[in-house]
Write a protein that holds these residues in place. Structure first.
Motif, short mmCIF file in Angstrom:
data_model
loop_
_atom_site.label_atom_id
_atom_site.label_comp_id
_atom_site.label_asym_id
_atom_site.label_seq_id
_atom_site.Cartn_x
_atom_site.Cartn_y
_atom_site.Cartn_z
N LEU A 1 0.82 -1.20 0.00
CA LEU A 1 0.00 0.00 0.00
C LEU A 1 0.86 1.26 0.00
N LYS A 2 0.37 2.30 -0.65
CA LYS A 2 1.03 3.61 -0.64
C LYS A 2 -0.04 4.68 -0.46
N ALA A 3 0.40 5.92 -0.31
CA ALA A 3 -0.55 6.99 0.01
C ALA A 3 -1.44 7.36 -1.18
N TRP A 4 -0.83 7.45 -2.39
CA TRP A 4 -1.57 7.96 -3.53
C TRP A 4 -1.62 6.95 -4.67
N ASP A 5 -2.69 7.05 -5.43
CA ASP A 5 -2.83 6.31 -6.70
C ASP A 5 -2.60 4.81 -6.55
N ASN A 6 -3.21 4.21 -5.55
CA ASN A 6 -3.20 2.76 -5.45
C ASN A 6 -4.15 2.19 -6.49
N GLU A 7 -3.75 1.12 -7.14
CA GLU A 7 -4.62 0.46 -8.11
C GLU A 7 -4.90 -0.96 -7.64
N LEU A 8 -6.18 -1.26 -7.48
CA LEU A 8 -6.61 -2.61 -7.10
C LEU A 8 -7.30 -3.25 -8.29
N VAL A 9 -6.83 -4.44 -8.66
CA VAL A 9 -7.40 -5.20 -9.77
C VAL A 9 -7.81 -6.57 -9.26
N ILE A 10 -9.04 -6.97 -9.57
CA ILE A 10 -9.51 -8.30 -9.20
C ILE A 10 -9.98 -9.00 -10.47
N ARG A 11 -9.30 -10.08 -10.82
CA ARG A 11 -9.66 -10.85 -12.02
C ARG A 11 -10.49 -12.05 -11.61
N PHE A 12 -11.63 -12.19 -12.26
CA PHE A 12 -12.52 -13.32 -12.01
C PHE A 12 -12.47 -14.25 -13.22
N ASP A 13 -11.94 -15.44 -13.00
CA ASP A 13 -11.89 -16.44 -14.07
C ASP A 13 -13.20 -17.22 -14.10
N SER A 14 -13.65 -17.56 -15.29
CA SER A 14 -14.88 -18.32 -15.43
C SER A 14 -14.74 -19.68 -14.75
N PRO A 15 -15.75 -20.09 -13.96
CA PRO A 15 -15.69 -21.42 -13.34
C PRO A 15 -16.08 -22.54 -14.29
N VAL A 16 -16.65 -22.18 -15.45
CA VAL A 16 -17.17 -23.20 -16.36
C VAL A 16 -16.09 -24.16 -16.86
N PRO A 17 -14.91 -23.69 -17.33
CA PRO A 17 -13.88 -24.64 -17.76
C PRO A 17 -13.43 -25.58 -16.65
N LEU A 18 -13.29 -25.07 -15.42
CA LEU A 18 -12.89 -25.92 -14.31
C LEU A 18 -13.94 -26.99 -14.03
N ILE A 19 -15.22 -26.58 -14.06
CA ILE A 19 -16.30 -27.54 -13.83
C ILE A 19 -16.28 -28.63 -14.89
N LYS A 20 -16.12 -28.24 -16.14
CA LYS A 20 -16.11 -29.23 -17.22
C LYS A 20 -14.93 -30.18 -17.10
N GLN A 21 -13.76 -29.65 -16.70
CA GLN A 21 -12.58 -30.49 -16.52
C GLN A 21 -12.81 -31.50 -15.39
N LYS A 22 -13.28 -31.01 -14.24
CA LYS A 22 -13.52 -31.89 -13.10
C LYS A 22 -14.61 -32.91 -13.40
N GLN A 23 -15.63 -32.48 -14.12
CA GLN A 23 -16.74 -33.37 -14.46
C GLN A 23 -16.28 -34.48 -15.40
N ALA A 24 -15.35 -34.15 -16.31
CA ALA A 24 -14.82 -35.18 -17.22
C ALA A 24 -13.96 -36.19 -16.47
N GLU A 25 -13.23 -35.71 -15.45
CA GLU A 25 -12.36 -36.60 -14.69
C GLU A 25 -13.15 -37.48 -13.73
N HIS A 26 -14.18 -36.90 -13.13
CA HIS A 26 -14.99 -37.65 -12.15
C HIS A 26 -16.41 -37.12 -12.19
N PRO A 27 -17.26 -37.68 -13.00
CA PRO A 27 -18.62 -37.15 -13.17
C PRO A 27 -19.43 -37.18 -11.87
#
Length: 387
Positions: free
Chosen positions: A115-141
């Motif tokens: 953290l600093k006093a000025w001009d802090n930039e916060l970025v939050i990236r949200f990855d789609s859960p759909v690819p993970l679900i499909k991968q896990k579902q293929a491995e163990h339905p």
């Protein structure tokens, strides 16, 4: 303790693309796209079918902010996230803070060094859960009993299950900062946990056991005071004795006003305040206030002429449970205001319901829901919400 709320205006963009739109936090990708005119109402005709790309894409929220010298001077500074939906990676001033993978819990990240006093930039990236679900579902339905539109394998992620479709709801798996987010700075010590238990075993009184957990950054000594008031009048108080980071106080409320379900009595609420301070100086460091109803509730199962009873007993009185199954009242929960909750709960009370079952395919409901269902509250002219 010092707080800096980070809700309000943010920027939202699809990951990997430069274009950004205005976003509002708390909120969700779908609501921001709809507000920007980039997405039609998914509940109109078959619009839902053409919006699956939203849940299959990854998104980034970002904002800049300044921090006061007083907050920077605190010994501990954390980014406290009450709800991140769902697979999130957080960056502050280019440094990765950590990751989240559960929309139902809170997340806390140490930001003191970044953290600093000025001009802090916060970025939050949200990855789609759909690819993970499909991968896990293929491995163990995982068995699924949903319709043809629903996304199977939803149990592989800790995300609102019904957002992937249900027999009553659309397929709208959104993403975003869906509950408040803030910076929390503190020094010395703070309250980490407050647990209140009730003992109704003695006639004419209720004993409260208030158990506390504190988090501290030094070897100082601390004290806590607990006070209970009813309708502005003090009814009990006590001090907490600590052993390490844990402590408890026992308080007795004489001639208690008991809380009753709808149509069985009144709903009086007591206020319990816990204050933590330095023992040497008496300076208050932190405080928490809760409103509680004094009651007992048991499920009574005993042999009877038909086999075994199955009834609820409140304050020693058996009653017939009349209620409904509560599902999320909106696919986009951030559209639920306190007034909308009050209207729905008031309607249920007006229908003479006295119990609600929170359905397991939704969310852990908002604080407004739990607060309102414990109150006697007039909604409009006639409806009272009493639980």
């Amino acid at each position: 303790m010092r707080l800096l709320e980070l809700g309000g205006a943010w920027q939202l963009g699809q990951a990997g693309k430069e274009e950004a739109i205005k976003a509002h936090v708390p909120g969700s990708v779908h609501l921001d796209l709809m507000a920007a005119g980039r997405l039609p109402d998914p509940f109109w005709r078959d619009n839902e079918d053409f919006q699956r790309w939203v849940g299959e894409a990854s998104w980034e929220y970002r904002r800049t902010f300044n921090v006061s010298e007083e907050l920077l001077a605190e010994e501990k500074v954390f980014l406290a996230c009450e709800g991140l939906d769902t697979l999130a990676t957080l960056f502050l001033n280019g440094q990765e803070l950590g990751q989240a993978d559960n929309m139902f819990r809170t997340w806390q990240f140490d930001v003191k060094a970044a953290l600093k006093a000025w001009d802090n930039e916060l970025v939050i990236r949200f990855d789609s859960p759909v690819p993970l679900i499909k991968q896990k579902q293929a491995e163990h339905p995982i068995p699924s009993w949903g319709g043809p539109k629903e996304i199977n394998g939803r149990a592989w992620v800790r995300k609102e299950p019904c957002s992937f479709g249900w027999d009553w709801g659309p397929v709208l798996p959104s993403a975003g900062i869906w509950r408040p987010i803030r910076l929390v700075g503190w020094s010395s010590a703070r309250l980490a946990e407050v647990n209140i238990q009730q003992d109704h075993s003695k006639a004419g009184q209720v004993q409260l056991t208030v158990a506390l957990g504190i988090e501290k950054v030094n070897s100082g000594t601390y004290q806590a005071e607990v006070s209970v008031t009813f309708e502005g009048q003090a009814v009990a108080s006590g001090s907490v004795s600590f052993r390490g980071n844990q402590g408890k106080a026992k308080l007795v409320i004489e001639a208690p006003r008991l809380w009753w379900p709808n149509n069985l009595g009144d709903q009086p609420l007591y206020q319990v305040k816990v204050s933590l301070s330095e023992k040497d100086t008496g300076q208050e460091l932190d405080s928490i206030t809760k409103r509680i109803g004094l009651r007992t509730l048991k499920l009574d199962r005993h042999p009877d002429e038909w086999g075994e009873s199955f009834q609820f007993v409140v304050n020693g009185v058996p009653f017939f449970a009349k209620g409904a199954n509560w599902i999320p009242a909106d696919s986009f929960i951030n559209r639920m205001s306190r007034q909308r909750y009050a209207d729905l709960l008031g309607s249920a009370a007006a229908a003479n319901m006295n119990m609600l079952r929170l359905w397991g395919g939704g969310i852990y409901e908002q604080d407004d829901f739990y607060e309102l269902r414990s109150e006697e509250r007039r909604v409009g002219k006639e409806c009272r919400s009493r639980w």
